[in-house]
Design a protein around this motif. Structure first.
Motif, PDB file in Angstrom:
ATOM      1  N   LEU A 162       0.812  -1.203   0.000  1.00 33.11           N
ATOM      2  CA  LEU A 162       0.000   0.000   0.000  1.00 33.11           C
ATOM      3  C   LEU A 162       0.856   1.268   0.000  1.00 33.11           C
ATOM      4  O   LEU A 162       1.871   1.345   0.696  1.00 33.11           O
ATOM      5  N   THR A 163       0.442   2.241  -0.795  1.00 33.41           N
ATOM      6  CA  THR A 163       1.070   3.553  -0.783  1.00 33.41           C
ATOM      7  C   THR A 163       0.680   4.291   0.492  1.00 33.41           C
ATOM      8  O   THR A 163       1.481   5.012   1.078  1.00 33.41           O
ATOM      9  N   ALA A 164      -0.570   4.115   0.882  1.00 30.08           N
ATOM     10  CA  ALA A 164      -1.091   4.815   2.064  1.00 30.08           C
ATOM     11  C   ALA A 164      -2.314   4.073   2.578  1.00 30.08           C
ATOM     12  O   ALA A 164      -2.958   3.351   1.835  1.00 30.08           O
ATOM     13  N   THR A 165      -2.592   4.248   3.851  1.00 28.95           N
ATOM     14  CA  THR A 165      -3.850   3.750   4.411  1.00 28.95           C
ATOM     15  C   THR A 165      -4.588   4.953   4.987  1.00 28.95           C
ATOM     16  O   THR A 165      -3.998   5.749   5.735  1.00 28.95           O
ATOM     17  N   PRO A 178     -10.063  -2.164   0.202  1.00 24.49           N
ATOM     18  CA  PRO A 178     -10.131  -2.296   1.661  1.00 24.49           C
ATOM     19  C   PRO A 178      -8.714  -2.562   2.197  1.00 24.49           C
ATOM     20  O   PRO A 178      -7.942  -3.286   1.557  1.00 24.49           O
ATOM     21  N   HIS A 179      -8.373  -1.971   3.332  1.00 16.81           N
ATOM     22  CA  HIS A 179      -6.973  -1.987   3.810  1.00 16.81           C
ATOM     23  C   HIS A 179      -6.509  -3.377   4.245  1.00 16.81           C
ATOM     24  O   HIS A 179      -5.311  -3.613   4.361  1.00 16.81           O
ATOM     25  N   GLU A 181      -6.048  -9.729   1.330  1.00 19.95           N
ATOM     26  CA  GLU A 181      -4.980 -10.719   1.357  1.00 19.95           C
ATOM     27  C   GLU A 181      -3.714 -10.142   0.711  1.00 19.95           C
ATOM     28  O   GLU A 181      -3.779  -9.430  -0.279  1.00 19.95           O
ATOM     29  N   GLN A 182      -2.565 -10.521   1.244  1.00 21.51           N
ATOM     30  CA  GLN A 182      -1.268 -10.011   0.793  1.00 21.51           C
ATOM     31  C   GLN A 182      -1.064 -10.221  -0.722  1.00 21.51           C
ATOM     32  O   GLN A 182      -0.566  -9.351  -1.421  1.00 21.51           O
ATOM     33  N   GLY A 183      -1.465 -11.385  -1.213  1.00 23.78           N
ATOM     34  CA  GLY A 183      -1.284 -11.689  -2.635  1.00 23.78           C
ATOM     35  C   GLY A 183      -1.979 -10.676  -3.525  1.00 23.78           C
ATOM     36  O   GLY A 183      -1.412 -10.200  -4.514  1.00 23.78           O
ATOM     37  N   LYS A 184      -3.217 -10.351  -3.172  1.00 20.50           N
ATOM     38  CA  LYS A 184      -3.972  -9.389  -3.980  1.00 20.50           C
ATOM     39  C   LYS A 184      -3.363  -7.989  -3.887  1.00 20.50           C
ATOM     40  O   LYS A 184      -3.372  -7.232  -4.850  1.00 20.50           O
ATOM     41  N   VAL A 185      -2.838  -7.654  -2.721  1.00 21.94           N
ATOM     42  CA  VAL A 185      -2.196  -6.347  -2.545  1.00 21.94           C
ATOM     43  C   VAL A 185      -0.954  -6.260  -3.435  1.00 21.94           C
ATOM     44  O   VAL A 185      -0.740  -5.267  -4.143  1.00 21.94           O
ATOM     45  N   VAL A 197      -4.203   2.666  -2.419  1.00 17.94           N
ATOM     46  CA  VAL A 197      -4.627   3.234  -1.147  1.00 17.94           C
ATOM     47  C   VAL A 197      -5.569   2.263  -0.432  1.00 17.94           C
ATOM     48  O   VAL A 197      -6.598   1.858  -0.977  1.00 17.94           O
ATOM     49  N   GLY A 198      -5.183   1.889   0.796  1.00 21.36           N
ATOM     50  CA  GLY A 198      -6.046   1.066   1.626  1.00 21.36           C
ATOM     51  C   GLY A 198      -7.011   1.937   2.401  1.00 21.36           C
ATOM     52  O   GLY A 198      -6.617   2.950   2.970  1.00 21.36           O
ATOM     53  N   ILE A 199      -8.270   1.554   2.368  1.00 23.34           N
ATOM     54  CA  ILE A 199      -9.298   2.308   3.093  1.00 23.34           C
ATOM     55  C   ILE A 199      -9.684   1.530   4.346  1.00 23.34           C
ATOM     56  O   ILE A 199      -9.976   0.328   4.252  1.00 23.34           O
ATOM     57  N   GLU A 200      -9.663   2.208   5.485  1.00 20.25           N
ATOM     58  CA  GLU A 200     -10.097   1.553   6.720  1.00 20.25           C
ATOM     59  C   GLU A 200     -11.610   1.384   6.661  1.00 20.25           C
ATOM     60  O   GLU A 200     -12.374   2.300   6.975  1.00 20.25           O
ATOM     61  N   GLY A 201     -12.035   0.211   6.267  1.00 17.78           N
ATOM     62  CA  GLY A 201     -13.457  -0.049   6.100  1.00 17.78           C
ATOM     63  C   GLY A 201     -13.638  -1.212   5.139  1.00 17.78           C
ATOM     64  O   GLY A 201     -12.654  -1.798   4.682  1.00 17.78           O
TER      65      GLY A 201
END
Lengths: 429, 429
Positions: A412-415, B176-177, B180-184, B195-199
């Protein structure tokens, strides 16, 4: 030496239909024997390879026949050891993968003569192994084998499993028992037997050689052992496709990965055939070999000016290239020197950087072997060995999805929280 | 409602070159507006889709033009909202994936009329998403966007990242933040912002809608939001390819997965276009929709005879189909009923069984969505709903390498010591 491993002139298989394949010929002494499931010369124990009879072909007829063929390797059936009706048999039909004009990558590397990536991640099981297994499968059919087998640490296991499933063969694949879970799943999902061997890859190989000479292995085609002469020819299709996709033209330079070295030697064989058949205009081309520093026996020999390849114990993230004692090493050295190419290596960090470079410039996610070829291309340009003003083709032979660990640091670049303030704070706009 | 989300008749974009695309038309009220980065009707808030002008085409000229085109979706450029010279622009060029004649699978399922698998795992990032992103990218280019974006939980993130990289766009993808690591890794490797979204995914979607209406989102093309009318048309190419690969013939039955339902509706649109253009002979065909039991809002509505789709909270391993409130659900119901098809669902165990069935019969390793379509096909045959004597095409829209967890139970048949005695004891011969 077991009965099936050495060719005999009294071999009963003299009338099999494998298209233009005329005989097996020893690469060392030239001794010829009938086509059969054998791989070592009875005279000198040298490797056997396919000898063809292409004498009946007219160049322009052949070109038209190829161009009218299917969008897979069987468009080249007239040049492969397969029956003429091969395209109608159940096979996973690999090949005709994209030759991507890599202008963004060329910009970063300073290549002005045209840079192309031959992207073999587009094959059915996402590696070039589908090309070679497809040949071995057709040979297995002709020789009456009912089980398809191999020793493998990954890509080959998946390719054999998939091809056997579709063709209706039983498969039994041997792997080291402690492989990563992902590779085990990939090899097992096609429903064949998957046997873990307590030991390393060398132990697996040794066991397979034993099994071929034993009654327990009767009726078994080991794609990379007793079917190796047929199997290896599959790599010629990379040469054919590259030239046809360039408009029936030889590239000036090719960068090819080296594991056993077989692929590089067969690409050279394929290019020579196209020249002899008149399908491309004869002109000089250079072949460059690419290795990982952690498994660089051919590169070390090349740089030392030696003809002999000294085995190494592999230690690299490029596991699909990690063959410490490459069977075709001496032939690779010969081709690199004869064509004016070179053999070079890059370290693991450079491999990862090159994977990311290719992904960010061309949207191609390569496995570690692709990181090796792109990394070596960059190094060869920086060292003034590869000429950036010439047309250059770089091979990517596998898929990044199979070696995710290599780029696991990417993330991730950012969360942020799901609102605009949080987004603005992250400084992305 | 933000400025860019609703079409205005005073929209300045009246003369963009998107080939045969003539206007945007509301699927509910038919109101037409100029082509632009808008997706909701200003009159009724219904979804906008592309209206074409195909009036100049001669059937046989068009067929020849297609057949002479490249081995990717751009062979159908005359039928898509893209400029005529689209094939010359940097794009990852998806499509023209294999239509596999699945005789082994047909044998197991009792299909006698011809069973085919349209295998979209052969696309550049190994899912059908490459088809839709490729359209959105060309629209983004024409509309002058410089950043490509989307909300995603997997396949779409990779497709956008790869396409943006090759085309020279900046990309910024929202997920979504806690994926799974593979998809990230897959989404991050192409070098765009991730960008990971907390939610959860709903929070991600809501945030993206907010961003489109904000100055921070200016110059951003969200492939599945403000570029959705263009994006969605990419699924038509599945219909075109299936018919051309069948020899310009409509199949009798198609089994298509349902996430938002967009793919199924656009396949129907594509088939109708081919009929109207005279490229295939008009005859009845049935479209069947496939869902996972753990996210089956359309299937439930179909079976209850309802026109309204009641949202569900998804709980299934088929994550790429896990849209609990599918936007095109009502249109899917209409198509299934109008063509004499049906909508059916299978549970997670049946999905896994179907993944293995497809792998062991045809050597195709599908993601969970492919397990859903194959599983539903089996169920529909068992229930007497799908006619096994008719030509049937089943879609596999993604790659098993991306959903390894689903078949993680698959593994070694046996573990042995590296000798023949140990091998014999394992009982494999």
């Amino acid at each position: 030496m077991a009965a099936q491993t050495v060719a005999s002139t009294t071999n009963p298989l003299t009338s099999v239909d494998l298209g233009p394949a005329a005989a097996l010929s020893c690469r060392e002494c030239g001794h010829r024997v009938a086509l059969g499931p054998v791989f070592a010369c009875e005279e000198c124990f040298g490797p056997l390879e396919i000898a063809y009879d292409f004498s009946a072909y007219d160049t322009e007829d052949l070109r038209k026949r190829i161009e009218a063929g299917p969008a897979n390797i069987w468009r080249y059936a007239p040049l492969l050891p397969v029956p003429a009706d091969v395209a109608e048999k159940p096979n996973i039909n690999p090949g005709w993968t994209k030759l991507v004009k890599a202008d963004n990558l060329a910009g970063e590397l300073g290549v002005t003569g045209g840079l192309y990536v031959k992207d073999d991640s587009g094959n059915p099981t996402h590696s070039f192994k589908d090309r070679v297994v497809a040949q071995a499968l057709e040979a297995a059919r002709v020789f009456g084998f009912t089980t398809l087998s191999c020793s493998s640490t990954g890509n080959l296991a998946g390719a054999v499993g998939a091809a056997a499933a579709r063709a209706g063969f039983r498969s039994c694949v041997f792997i080291p028992h402690d492989l990563e879970q992902g590779k085990v799943v990939m090899a097992a999902v096609y429903g064949g037997e998957l046997v873990g061997i307590e030991g390393n890859y060398d132990d697996v190989n040794r066991f397979c050689s034993e099994l071929i000479g034993d009654p327990a292995g009767e009726g078994w085609g080991f794609v990379n052992v007793n079917l190796r002469p047929y199997y290896a020819e599959g790599s010629k299709t990379l040469a054919y496709e590259i030239c046809e996709q360039l408009g029936w033209r030889l590239p000036d330079q090719l960068v090819v990965p080296i594991a056993s070295g077989s692929q590089l030697t067969k690409i050279d064989k394929g290019l020579q055939e196209l020249i002899k058949l008149g399908l491309v205009e004869d002109k000089p081309y250079k072949i460059f070999g690419a290795q990982a520093e952690g498994c660089s026996p051919v590169s070390v020999a090349f740089k030392a000016g030696q003809d002999v390849v000294r085995p190494q114990k592999p230690d690299t993230i490029a596991k699909s290239l990690a063959i410490g004692n490459p069977a075709d090493g001496p032939y690779v050295l010969d081709i690199a020197r004869r064509t004016g190419g070179a053999v070079e290596d890059v370290n693991d960090e450079q491999i990862v950087d090159a994977i990311k470079l290719l992904a960010r410039t061309e949207g191609i996610f390569a496995e570690t072997a692709g990181g090796v070829t792109v990394g070596v291309t960059r190094k060869l340009i920086e060292n003034g060995v590869l000429d950036p003003t010439l047309t250059t083709v770089v091979l990517n032979t596998g898929d990044g999805l199979k070696t995710l660990d290599a780029v696991a640091g990417t993330g991730l670049t950012a969360t942020i929280r799901p609102n605009l303030d949080s987004f603005r704070e992250a400084g992305l706009v």
